[in-house]
Design a protein around this motif. Structure first.
Motif, PDB file in Angstrom:
ATOM      1  N   GLY A  39       8.314   6.223   8.269  1.00 28.46           N
ATOM      2  CA  GLY A  39       7.845   4.847   8.156  1.00 28.46           C
ATOM      3  C   GLY A  39       6.399   4.746   8.593  1.00 28.46           C
ATOM      4  O   GLY A  39       6.022   5.286   9.630  1.00 28.46           O
ATOM      5  N   GLN A  40       5.599   4.067   7.801  1.00 26.73           N
ATOM      6  CA  GLN A  40       4.170   3.908   8.078  1.00 26.73           C
ATOM      7  C   GLN A  40       3.880   2.461   8.438  1.00 26.73           C
ATOM      8  O   GLN A  40       4.242   1.545   7.698  1.00 26.73           O
ATOM      9  N   LEU A  41       3.218   2.283   9.554  1.00 29.75           N
ATOM     10  CA  LEU A  41       2.809   0.951   9.999  1.00 29.75           C
ATOM     11  C   LEU A  41       1.428   0.623   9.427  1.00 29.75           C
ATOM     12  O   LEU A  41       0.710   1.529   8.992  1.00 29.75           O
ATOM     13  N   PRO A  42       1.023  -0.633   9.482  1.00 31.37           N
ATOM     14  CA  PRO A  42      -0.299  -1.007   8.963  1.00 31.37           C
ATOM     15  C   PRO A  42      -1.416  -0.737   9.974  1.00 31.37           C
ATOM     16  O   PRO A  42      -2.187  -1.629  10.341  1.00 31.37           O
ATOM     17  N   LEU A  43      -1.485   0.504  10.432  1.00 30.71           N
ATOM     18  CA  LEU A  43      -2.508   0.889  11.398  1.00 30.71           C
ATOM     19  C   LEU A  43      -3.820   1.191  10.681  1.00 30.71           C
ATOM     20  O   LEU A  43      -3.833   1.896   9.674  1.00 30.71           O
ATOM     21  N   VAL A  44      -4.907   0.660  11.210  1.00 28.04           N
ATOM     22  CA  VAL A  44      -6.259   0.964  10.740  1.00 28.04           C
ATOM     23  C   VAL A  44      -7.031   1.413  11.966  1.00 28.04           C
ATOM     24  O   VAL A  44      -7.116   0.667  12.950  1.00 28.04           O
ATOM     25  N   ASP A  45      -7.551   2.633  11.905  1.00 27.51           N
ATOM     26  CA  ASP A  45      -8.255   3.209  13.056  1.00 27.51           C
ATOM     27  C   ASP A  45      -7.395   3.153  14.314  1.00 27.51           C
ATOM     28  O   ASP A  45      -7.881   2.844  15.415  1.00 27.51           O
ATOM     29  N   GLY A  46      -6.094   3.409  14.137  1.00 26.41           N
ATOM     30  CA  GLY A  46      -5.180   3.480  15.264  1.00 26.41           C
ATOM     31  C   GLY A  46      -4.730   2.156  15.841  1.00 26.41           C
ATOM     32  O   GLY A  46      -4.048   2.132  16.866  1.00 26.41           O
ATOM     33  N   LYS A  47      -5.077   1.040  15.173  1.00 24.30           N
ATOM     34  CA  LYS A  47      -4.739  -0.272  15.712  1.00 24.30           C
ATOM     35  C   LYS A  47      -4.067  -1.160  14.665  1.00 24.30           C
ATOM     36  O   LYS A  47      -4.363  -1.057  13.477  1.00 24.30           O
ATOM     37  N   LEU A  48      -3.211  -2.041  15.144  1.00 22.62           N
ATOM     38  CA  LEU A  48      -2.634  -3.082  14.299  1.00 22.62           C
ATOM     39  C   LEU A  48      -3.564  -4.285  14.313  1.00 22.62           C
ATOM     40  O   LEU A  48      -3.978  -4.738  15.383  1.00 22.62           O
ATOM     41  N   ALA A  49      -3.884  -4.811  13.130  1.00 24.62           N
ATOM     42  CA  ALA A  49      -4.724  -6.009  13.053  1.00 24.62           C
ATOM     43  C   ALA A  49      -3.946  -7.256  13.449  1.00 24.62           C
ATOM     44  O   ALA A  49      -4.504  -8.193  14.020  1.00 24.62           O
ATOM     45  N   VAL A  50      -2.669  -7.272  13.130  1.00 23.36           N
ATOM     46  CA  VAL A  50      -1.805  -8.406  13.450  1.00 23.36           C
ATOM     47  C   VAL A  50      -0.455  -7.886  13.919  1.00 23.36           C
ATOM     48  O   VAL A  50      -0.053  -6.773  13.578  1.00 23.36           O
ATOM     49  N   THR A  51       0.233  -8.701  14.690  1.00 22.37           N
ATOM     50  CA  THR A  51       1.579  -8.369  15.155  1.00 22.37           C
ATOM     51  C   THR A  51       2.460  -9.600  15.000  1.00 22.37           C
ATOM     52  O   THR A  51       1.974 -10.703  14.756  1.00 22.37           O
ATOM     53  N   GLY A  52       3.754  -9.372  15.135  1.00 21.30           N
ATOM     54  CA  GLY A  52       4.683 -10.492  15.154  1.00 21.30           C
ATOM     55  C   GLY A  52       5.586 -10.582  13.949  1.00 21.30           C
ATOM     56  O   GLY A  52       5.628  -9.686  13.108  1.00 21.30           O
ATOM     57  N   LYS A  53       6.298 -11.695  13.897  1.00 18.80           N
ATOM     58  CA  LYS A  53       7.305 -11.940  12.871  1.00 18.80           C
ATOM     59  C   LYS A  53       6.713 -12.707  11.697  1.00 18.80           C
ATOM     60  O   LYS A  53       5.997 -13.694  11.876  1.00 18.80           O
ATOM     61  N   VAL A  54       7.049 -12.247  10.517  1.00 15.50           N
ATOM     62  CA  VAL A  54       6.623 -12.936   9.303  1.00 15.50           C
ATOM     63  C   VAL A  54       7.464 -14.213   9.177  1.00 15.50           C
ATOM     64  O   VAL A  54       8.675 -14.189   9.350  1.00 15.50           O
ATOM     65  N   GLY A  55       6.793 -15.296   8.900  1.00 17.93           N
ATOM     66  CA  GLY A  55       7.465 -16.584   8.823  1.00 17.93           C
ATOM     67  C   GLY A  55       7.363 -17.372  10.114  1.00 17.93           C
ATOM     68  O   GLY A  55       7.754 -18.528  10.172  1.00 17.93           O
ATOM     69  N   ALA A  56       6.811 -16.739  11.165  1.00 14.34           N
ATOM     70  CA  ALA A  56       6.592 -17.450  12.436  1.00 14.34           C
ATOM     71  C   ALA A  56       5.166 -17.189  12.914  1.00 14.34           C
ATOM     72  O   ALA A  56       4.369 -18.110  13.027  1.00 14.34           O
ATOM     73  N   LEU A  72      -1.017   2.598   1.759  1.00 14.02           N
ATOM     74  CA  LEU A  72      -2.178   3.480   1.790  1.00 14.02           C
ATOM     75  C   LEU A  72      -1.974   4.587   2.829  1.00 14.02           C
ATOM     76  O   LEU A  72      -2.257   5.767   2.568  1.00 14.02           O
ATOM     77  N   ASN A  73      -1.434   4.229   3.990  1.00 16.59           N
ATOM     78  CA  ASN A  73      -1.129   5.232   5.012  1.00 16.59           C
ATOM     79  C   ASN A  73      -0.051   6.198   4.534  1.00 16.59           C
ATOM     80  O   ASN A  73      -0.121   7.399   4.814  1.00 16.59           O
ATOM     81  N   ALA A  74       0.934   5.696   3.805  1.00 12.76           N
ATOM     82  CA  ALA A  74       1.984   6.565   3.260  1.00 12.76           C
ATOM     83  C   ALA A  74       1.402   7.534   2.237  1.00 12.76           C
ATOM     84  O   ALA A  74       1.771   8.713   2.202  1.00 12.76           O
ATOM     85  N   LEU A  75       0.479   7.055   1.402  1.00 12.68           N
ATOM     86  CA  LEU A  75      -0.163   7.950   0.431  1.00 12.68           C
ATOM     87  C   LEU A  75      -0.949   9.045   1.135  1.00 12.68           C
ATOM     88  O   LEU A  75      -0.958  10.204   0.684  1.00 12.68           O
ATOM     89  N   ALA A  76      -1.604   8.714   2.232  1.00 13.16           N
ATOM     90  CA  ALA A  76      -2.325   9.736   3.002  1.00 13.16           C
ATOM     91  C   ALA A  76      -1.358  10.792   3.516  1.00 13.16           C
ATOM     92  O   ALA A  76      -1.652  11.993   3.463  1.00 13.16           O
ATOM     93  N   ALA A  77      -0.191  10.362   3.990  1.00 17.42           N
ATOM     94  CA  ALA A  77       0.812  11.305   4.492  1.00 17.42           C
ATOM     95  C   ALA A  77       1.317  12.209   3.371  1.00 17.42           C
ATOM     96  O   ALA A  77       1.443  13.420   3.551  1.00 17.42           O
ATOM     97  N   VAL A  78       1.599  11.628   2.201  1.00 13.22           N
ATOM     98  CA  VAL A  78       2.054  12.441   1.063  1.00 13.22           C
ATOM     99  C   VAL A  78       0.971  13.428   0.658  1.00 13.22           C
ATOM    100  O   VAL A  78       1.235  14.631   0.493  1.00 13.22           O
ATOM    101  N   ALA A  79      -0.246  12.949   0.490  1.00 11.96           N
ATOM    102  CA  ALA A  79      -1.356  13.811   0.058  1.00 11.96           C
ATOM    103  C   ALA A  79      -1.577  14.967   1.022  1.00 11.96           C
ATOM    104  O   ALA A  79      -1.924  16.073   0.605  1.00 11.96           O
ATOM    105  N   SER A  80      -1.322  14.740   2.306  1.00 13.84           N
ATOM    106  CA  SER A  80      -1.557  15.776   3.313  1.00 13.84           C
ATOM    107  C   SER A  80      -0.623  16.975   3.150  1.00 13.84           C
ATOM    108  O   SER A  80      -0.988  18.082   3.538  1.00 13.84           O
ATOM    109  N   VAL A  81       0.552  16.768   2.589  1.00  9.77           N
ATOM    110  CA  VAL A  81       1.483  17.899   2.398  1.00  9.77           C
ATOM    111  C   VAL A  81       1.607  18.313   0.934  1.00  9.77           C
ATOM    112  O   VAL A  81       2.215  19.336   0.635  1.00  9.77           O
ATOM    113  N   ALA A  82       1.021  17.516   0.029  1.00 10.51           N
ATOM    114  CA  ALA A  82       1.115  17.816  -1.407  1.00 10.51           C
ATOM    115  C   ALA A  82      -0.171  18.411  -1.967  1.00 10.51           C
ATOM    116  O   ALA A  82      -0.223  18.775  -3.130  1.00 10.51           O
TER     117      ALA A  82
END
Length: 153
Positions: A39-56, A72-82
């Motif tokens: 599972g890939q989180l929306p990390l950019v430069d090691g940080k989350l831009a936003v946190t919390g629950k969607v809809g609240a 985009l992070n998932a594609l980087a992970a795939v490309a790294s082993v492919a």
């Protein structure tokens, strides 16, 4: 005919560095002709831009942008082993998790952020099976998490 790398650049995006694992796992595993990402989180430069629950804490449109970052992070992970994006034959499956406030039912629209990016980068080869699941909480209080399975050469 352009390459996935060229299409990504045309979107004004670059493949990020692979996000280091937050626990005891690896970002992606290749077995035969398939790569499975963690599972890939929306990390950019090691940080989350936003946190919390969607809809609240954030709306579905902002969460959709975060799902795009996850993909985009998932594609980087795939490309790294492919051996690069051009070795991806097709995206087979996407699973998206949305940290959802009670009553929020727009998980499919949020995960469209990931699906639409994959379509833009891979065309028909980016069309995939998918699940979009609402959950109570995600690691680091991230609003979304995306994993994928890709067929590779």
């Amino acid at each position: 005919m352009s390459t996935p790398e060229e299409r990504l650049a045309g979107l004004g995006l670059t493949l990020p560095e692979v996000v280091p694992p937050l626990a005891a796992y690896v970002p992606a595993v290749r077995t035969g002709d398939h790569v499975y990402t963690s599972g890939q989180l929306p990390l950019v430069d090691g940080k989350l831009a936003v946190t919390g629950k969607v809809g609240a804490d954030l709306d579905a449109d902002l969460a959709k942008e975060q799902a795009r970052i996850c993909a985009l992070n998932a594609l980087a992970a795939v490309a790294s082993v492919a051996g690069g994006l051009s070795n991806i034959v097709r995206i087979v499956k996407v699973v998206g998790f949305v940290a959802s406030a009670p009553g929020f039912t727009g998980q499919p629209q949020v995960i469209n952020g990931a699906s639409e990016l994959l379509g833009e980068v891979f065309g028909d080869a980016g069309r995939h099976a998918r699940s979009a699941v609402g959950v109570a909480v995600l690691p680091l209080d991230a609003p979304v998490e995306v994993e994928l399975i890709a067929e590779v050469r």
